[in-house]
Design a protein around this motif. Structure first.
Motif, short mmCIF file in Angstrom:
data_model
loop_
_atom_site.label_atom_id
_atom_site.label_comp_id
_atom_site.label_asym_id
_atom_site.label_seq_id
_atom_site.Cartn_x
_atom_site.Cartn_y
_atom_site.Cartn_z
N GLY A 789 0.80 -1.23 0.00
CA GLY A 789 0.00 0.00 0.00
C GLY A 789 0.82 1.26 0.00
O GLY A 789 0.32 2.32 0.40
N ASN A 790 2.08 1.21 -0.45
CA ASN A 790 2.94 2.39 -0.43
C ASN A 790 3.01 3.12 -1.77
O ASN A 790 3.84 3.99 -1.97
N VAL A 791 2.17 2.72 -2.72
CA VAL A 791 2.09 3.43 -3.99
C VAL A 791 0.88 4.35 -3.93
O VAL A 791 -0.24 3.88 -3.68
N HIS A 792 1.10 5.63 -4.15
CA HIS A 792 0.02 6.63 -4.01
C HIS A 792 -0.34 7.21 -5.38
O HIS A 792 0.51 7.34 -6.26
N PHE A 793 -1.58 7.56 -5.50
CA PHE A 793 -2.10 8.16 -6.73
C PHE A 793 -2.00 9.68 -6.62
O PHE A 793 -2.60 10.29 -5.75
N ASP A 794 -1.18 10.30 -7.49
CA ASP A 794 -0.93 11.75 -7.41
C ASP A 794 -1.15 12.39 -8.79
O ASP A 794 -0.20 12.63 -9.53
N PRO A 795 -2.40 12.62 -9.17
CA PRO A 795 -2.68 13.16 -10.52
C PRO A 795 -2.22 14.60 -10.66
O PRO A 795 -2.27 15.37 -9.69
N PHE A 796 -1.79 14.95 -11.86
CA PHE A 796 -1.32 16.31 -12.14
C PHE A 796 -1.52 16.56 -13.65
O PHE A 796 -1.44 15.63 -14.45
N PRO A 797 -1.82 17.79 -14.08
CA PRO A 797 -2.03 18.06 -15.50
C PRO A 797 -0.78 17.67 -16.32
O PRO A 797 0.33 18.09 -16.01
N LEU A 798 -0.99 16.88 -17.38
CA LEU A 798 0.14 16.38 -18.19
C LEU A 798 -0.26 16.43 -19.66
O LEU A 798 -1.38 16.06 -20.03
N CYS A 827 -5.64 13.86 -29.44
CA CYS A 827 -6.11 14.35 -28.13
C CYS A 827 -6.91 15.64 -28.33
O CYS A 827 -6.46 16.56 -29.02
N LEU A 828 -8.10 15.67 -27.73
CA LEU A 828 -8.96 16.85 -27.84
C LEU A 828 -8.38 18.03 -27.06
O LEU A 828 -8.47 19.17 -27.48
N ARG A 829 -7.76 17.73 -25.90
CA ARG A 829 -7.17 18.78 -25.07
C ARG A 829 -5.66 18.58 -25.03
O ARG A 829 -5.15 17.50 -25.33
N GLN A 830 -4.98 19.62 -24.62
CA GLN A 830 -3.52 19.53 -24.52
C GLN A 830 -3.11 18.78 -23.26
O GLN A 830 -2.19 17.97 -23.28
N GLU A 831 -3.80 19.02 -22.14
CA GLU A 831 -3.42 18.42 -20.87
C GLU A 831 -4.57 17.62 -20.26
O GLU A 831 -5.74 18.01 -20.40
N TYR A 832 -4.19 16.53 -19.60
CA TYR A 832 -5.16 15.69 -18.88
C TYR A 832 -4.61 15.41 -17.50
O TYR A 832 -3.38 15.41 -17.29
N LEU A 833 -5.51 15.16 -16.55
CA LEU A 833 -5.12 14.95 -15.16
C LEU A 833 -4.79 13.47 -14.95
O LEU A 833 -5.71 12.64 -14.89
N VAL A 834 -3.50 13.11 -14.90
CA VAL A 834 -3.06 11.73 -14.69
C VAL A 834 -1.87 11.73 -13.74
O VAL A 834 -1.23 12.75 -13.52
N ASP A 835 -1.60 10.53 -13.17
CA ASP A 835 -0.37 10.35 -12.40
C ASP A 835 0.73 9.99 -13.39
O ASP A 835 0.68 8.95 -14.05
N GLU A 836 1.71 10.87 -13.52
CA GLU A 836 2.72 10.70 -14.57
C GLU A 836 3.47 9.38 -14.44
O GLU A 836 3.69 8.67 -15.44
N VAL A 938 -6.52 -0.01 -22.87
CA VAL A 938 -6.69 0.61 -21.54
C VAL A 938 -7.59 1.84 -21.70
O VAL A 938 -7.35 2.67 -22.58
N THR A 939 -8.59 1.94 -20.86
CA THR A 939 -9.49 3.11 -20.88
C THR A 939 -9.45 3.78 -19.50
O THR A 939 -9.75 3.13 -18.48
N LEU A 940 -9.04 5.04 -19.48
CA LEU A 940 -8.97 5.83 -18.24
C LEU A 940 -9.97 6.97 -18.31
O LEU A 940 -10.20 7.53 -19.38
N PRO A 941 -10.56 7.34 -17.17
CA PRO A 941 -11.48 8.50 -17.19
C PRO A 941 -10.71 9.80 -17.41
O PRO A 941 -9.60 9.97 -16.90
N ALA A 942 -11.31 10.72 -18.19
CA ALA A 942 -10.70 12.05 -18.39
C ALA A 942 -11.09 12.94 -17.23
O ALA A 942 -12.16 13.55 -17.23
N ARG A 943 -10.23 12.97 -16.22
CA ARG A 943 -10.58 13.70 -14.99
C ARG A 943 -10.50 15.21 -15.22
O ARG A 943 -9.68 15.70 -15.96
N ASN A 944 -11.41 15.92 -14.50
CA ASN A 944 -11.38 17.40 -14.51
C ASN A 944 -10.69 17.93 -13.27
O ASN A 944 -10.22 19.06 -13.23
N LYS A 945 -10.71 17.14 -12.20
CA LYS A 945 -10.08 17.59 -10.96
C LYS A 945 -9.70 16.39 -10.13
O LYS A 945 -10.15 15.29 -10.37
#
Length: 945
Positions: A789-798, A827-836, A938-945
């Motif tokens: 459980g030491n891997v954390h999810f840290d999304p950031f615009p990429l 890609c429709l947008r330049q940046e998406y919120l993902v953990d790099e 692989v299908t990931l949700p396009a997060r807004n926040k």
């Protein structure tokens, strides 16, 4: 006559002329105009009476009078001129005086007691007749215009007269005379004093009618007359249509054939200009020279006009100020009066008269002493200092009303001085404070009464303001807390007697009291020596005359009461404890048992139902007492057997379940069934027995046993997994380590003899194998971190498109040349919120597997599509494929397909991908055919926040 004497006579004469004109219809405005013109004009101006005495001469005249042969100082000449002008109002002649010749004309003053004589220098060699023909009209024009200004006070009419005369003498068609003003940025603009009506349609006629009287403003500087204002030079334009300074004319405007614009100055400042147009033959320097007297006179009239306008404005402002301040005085709520040095009231406003019961007429002119109380009459100068050059401070005294009663007033007095600093009167501002005095006296008595109550209170008492500052404490307070009045009064009470941990509570009490509420609470306070003491606090707002003025706080020592109460509480607790122990002994384990205890009679009706039974079965004791047990806790399929067992015991005394531990199925109030352990005992007689059942819910214990069994299975699986891991990693690590060792030995023994290219090959091979080993080790460590459980999810615009391109470039650089890579990124947008990091693990592992399992000459296809809803990643290869039975196990750690023998790998890549997808909240899908390749999507949700 000497120069100093003539200047003296000039001043005397000027006053005389003013006196004469003031007696008729002259005005202060006329005086201003005359003064300005006479001081500035280069023409001579004299005034003679009927005896020929010189009454006045202007500065230009004074210079001529100073000449020895000047005949203007001769009384005979003055009398001759007076008589000539009185007999012929159009009198005009040229005379010689000293070295010059002058054209003179006269004007009779309105009082007809004196004449004004105007003289203008003319060339001596010009004949009288020729000179008269040349300048008669201009002289008459200037004389009449000055008369309009000086005697008739008709400034506007004077400008109109000047313009009309100017057009006539110059034979011009139209023109204007205007004053130059300046904007904030310094740019000039023109406002007309007189302008020819050249309207050419109804619109321009209406405009002229609306604006000509008050003056028209012209701001456009890109014109002929604008050039005059900008440059300050005379402008002659005899061919305006070709002149670059011309700004153009509106459609319908009368023709402009020639133009002359002349500026007028005072010192270096342009104050005005005039312009004329359409003189036959145009304009030249000769006409400019001819118009110099006109220019000078017009300049003087503009300056005079400015002076009179300024004076009128000042007079208007003064009148407005007087009206304003008179209204203020008359409507003021305070009484206002002025007192002259003799102590007499010279002015009284209505408010003061009403205040003392008089009329304004009765008080005006009366001595101040009439209204002073007898006690202060002798000190009137102290309160209203009209003799000494001092000011009194604001004071409160008593005045006498008309009916003989006293009135308390507040007096502020100020001195009024003349220009020499002498006191000429005193201004008094008087306010009625009778009600205030009465209220203060009543308040003083109430406070005195309150002080007595506080001081005689048997309890410590303090008076506070709304900021918690101590205003007063009584003797009992000082004794109780150990402070003197000097030590405590003026300080905030919360900082003095409230312990630090109770100050928030004390602030809350203050807020309640300031809101009008009373406080009664037990609390703790602190003495001067730091000791704490229990007190009962009673606090309430202090109200005087319906107004809250502070807080009264009373402190009662409750130390003894607290001790008694504590003892009573302790005694009560002890009795209650003994009672509880007694009840516990009586009830035994019935109430405290963790198991359900149910007692039934011989009919099977419930007699006792303990709390554990309520908890386990979901019924209350009241619901089930007196009702048949089997209907509540025995499932329907077991009720018949239960009933038969009861009947058998009652008839034969035989029981199969008494005093035994058995497992059974029980039922809760919601109908759900659960496993239970049952033990039954019988008490009482056989004829009238009571049966007590001890029932334990073993759902949890069974779950624990099941969990233990499952954990055991997991341990077995884990042991197998570890074995597989050891086998896999030992193989995967052994092969590259063997190669590294082999290359290092070859380098050690033969490296000196090898060419550089061969040595480089073996070094590169070793580096690649080390990188491979490092990657496998990182995969193992990453899986361990995921499991712990030491891997954390840290999304950031990429910028995922750019990120994927970089990764693909990396793979293309390191891939085998025999395998091709195709990519499609959208890609429709330049940046998406993902953990790099996690996103990179997905791409790297899928591409690595695709290249690993692809044959020579194969193609790997990479696709990235992203919109506002999702991010879809697809990696397809033409490799060995995955069997249908292996697909469900792909994401298990260390799992490798049955057809992967001989291909390096740890079986950790896809579990890492699956973890990264899950942490993004996405999904992964596998489609594969053995021998034809695989597609991972692989299908990931396009997060807004």
């Amino acid at each position: 006559m000497g120069k100093r004497q003539s200047e003296k006579k000039s001043a005397a004469g000027q006053n005389h002329i003013y006196a004469e004109t003031a007696a008729s219809d002259s005005s202060p405005a006329g005086e201003v105009y005359f003064s300005a013109i006479s001081e500035l004009t280069p023409d001579l101006i004299f005034s003679f009476n009927s005896q020929g005495e010189l009454l006045f001469s202007n500065p230009a005249g004074n210079q001529v009078l100073a000449e020895e042969q000047s005949q203007f100082s001769n009384p005979a000449f003055g009398k001759k001129i007076f008589t000539a002008v009185m007999e012929n109002r159009d009198y005009e002649q040229i005379i010689e005086a000293g070295k010059s010749a002058y054209r003179i004309s006269g004007v009779i003053t309105d009082s007809e007691k004196a004449v004004l004589v105007y003289g203008r220098e003319v060339p001596r060699d010009v004949s009288l007749k020729a000179e008269l023909n040349r300048s008669n009209q201009l002289l008459e024009l200037l004389t009449n215009a000055q008369k309009e200004f000086v005697i008739k006070d008709r400034g506007k009419a004077g400008f109109d007269l000047l313009l009309n005369g100017l057009l006539k003498v110059t034979e011009s068609e139209y023109g204007f005379i205007g004053e130059v003003f300046y904007k904030a940025d310094g740019s000039p603009y023109l406002k007309s004093h007189s302008i020819t009506n050249i309207a050419w349609n109804q619109e321009t006629r209406d405009f002229y009618d609306q604006h000509a009287a008050q003056g028209m403003e012209f701001h456009n500087l890109n014109t002929l007359f604008g050039s005059v204002m900008v440059t300050g030079d005379i402008v002659i334009a005899n061919n305006p249509y070709q002149d670059p300074r011309r700004g153009g004319l509106p459609h319908g405007h009368p023709a402009l054939n020639a133009f002359l614009g002349v500026p007028m100055f005072r010192d270096d400042l342009m104050i005005g200009m005039y312009g004329i147009a359409n003189r036959p033959g145009g304009y030249n320097n000769e006409i400019i020279e001819f118009l110099k007297p006109f220019t000078a006179t017009c300049s003087q009239l503009i300056l005079a006009y400015q002076a009179i306008q300024q004076k009128k404005k000042a007079e208007d402002e003064l009148r407005e100020s007087e009206v304003k301040y008179r209204n203020i005085v008359e409507t003021a709520q305070e009484g206002i009066c002025t007192i002259n040095p003799e102590g007499i009231l010279s002015y009284v406003n209505e408010r003061l008269a009403v205040m003392l019961g008089y009329t304004v007429a009765e008080m005006t002119g009366a001595p101040l002493s009439q209204f002073l109380d007898n006690e202060i009459k002798s000190e009137a100068e102290k309160y209203f200092p009209v003799k000494n050059n001092t000011l009194s401070e604001k004071i409160e005294i008593k005045l006498l009303r008309k009916d003989g009663s006293n009135i308390y007033v507040s007096v502020s007095a100020g001195q009024i001085h003349n220009e020499k600093g002498k006191v000429i009167s005193v201004l008094g501002m008087i306010s009625d404070i009778t009600e205030k005095k009465i209220s203060e006296e009543a308040l003083r008595k109430e406070r005195a009464f309150l002080d007595q109550i506080i001081e005689r209170s048997p309890e410590p008492t303090a008076i506070l303001d709304y900021d918690d500052k101590i205003l007063r404490v009584n003797e009992r307070f000082r004794e109780f807390f150990g402070y003197t009045s000097e030590e405590i009064e003026g300080r905030q009470i919360n900082s003095v007697i409230v312990p630090a941990h109770l100050r928030d509570q004390a602030e809350e009490y203050t807020m309640q009291a300031t809101s009008g509420n009373s406080i009664n609470a037990d609390t703790i306070r602190m003495k001067k020596d730091g000791s704490l003491i229990d007190v009962e606090l009673s606090a309430a707002p202090v109200v005087l005359e319906g107004r809250q003025v502070g807080i009264i706080a009373i402190y009662k020592n409750i130390t003894e009461r607290k001790r008694i109460v504590t003892e009573l509480i302790e005694s009560k607790e002890k009795v209650e404890q003994e009672l509880l122990l007694s009840q516990a002994r009586r009830e035994g384990m019935f109430q405290m048992a963790l198991d359900a205890i149910i007692t039934v009679d011989k009919k099977g009706d419930i007699v006792d139902f303990n709390p554990a039974a309520e908890r386990i079965f979901g019924y209350t004791q009241q619901e089930v007492t007196g009702r048949e047990l089997s209907q509540f806790i025995v499932p329907a399929e077991y009720r018949e057997a239960h009933q038969k067992g009861m009947e058998r015991y009652m008839s034969t005394g035989e029981a199969h379940v008494l005093n035994k531990r058995i497992e059974m199925t029980a039922m809760r109030s919601d109908g759900s069934e659960f496993p239970a352990e049952l033990a039954i005992t019988a008490i009482g007689t056989r004829e009238d027995p009571l049966f007590t059942a001890y029932i334990r819910d073993i759902t949890e214990s069974k779950r624990i046993r099941q969990a233990m069994q499952e954990n055991l299975e997991k341990e077995k699986a884990l042991s197998q997994l570890k074995s597989r891991f050891i086998a896999t990693t030992s193989h995967e690590f052994r092969t590259p380590l063997t190669s590294i060792y082999s290359s290092s030995e070859l380098l050690e023994h033969y490296g000196e003899n090898w060419p550089a290219e061969k040595k480089k090959y073996h070094l590169k091979k070793m580096q690649r194998l080390v990188t491979h080993l490092k990657g496998m080790l990182n995969d193992v460590l990453l899986i361990e971190r995921v499991e712990s459980g030491n891997v954390h999810f840290d999304p950031f615009p990429l910028n995922i498109a750019e990120y994927c391109n970089d990764l693909i470039e990396e793979f293309e650089h390191n891939k085998l040349e025999t395998i091709s890579l195709q990519q499609e990124i959208s890609c429709l947008r330049q940046e998406y919120l993902v953990d790099e990091k996690l996103f990179g693990q997905i791409i790297r592992n899928l591409l690595s597997n695709a290249f690993k399992y692809s044959p020579d000459g194969g193609t790997v296809k990479f696709s990235l599509k992203a919109d506002d809803r999702s991010i879809e990643i697809s990696v397809a290869d033409q490799g060995i494929g995955i069997s249908e039975q292996d697909i469900p196990h792909l994401f298990e750690r260390f799992f490798r397909g049955e057809n992967t023998a001989g291909i390096e790998g740890t079986g950790l890549g896809l579990p890492i991908v699956k973890n990264a997808v899950d942490m993004h909240g996405g999904t992964i899908h596998v489609a594969s055919t053995v021998g034809h390749g695989s597609v991972f999507t692989v299908t990931l949700p396009a997060r807004n926040k």
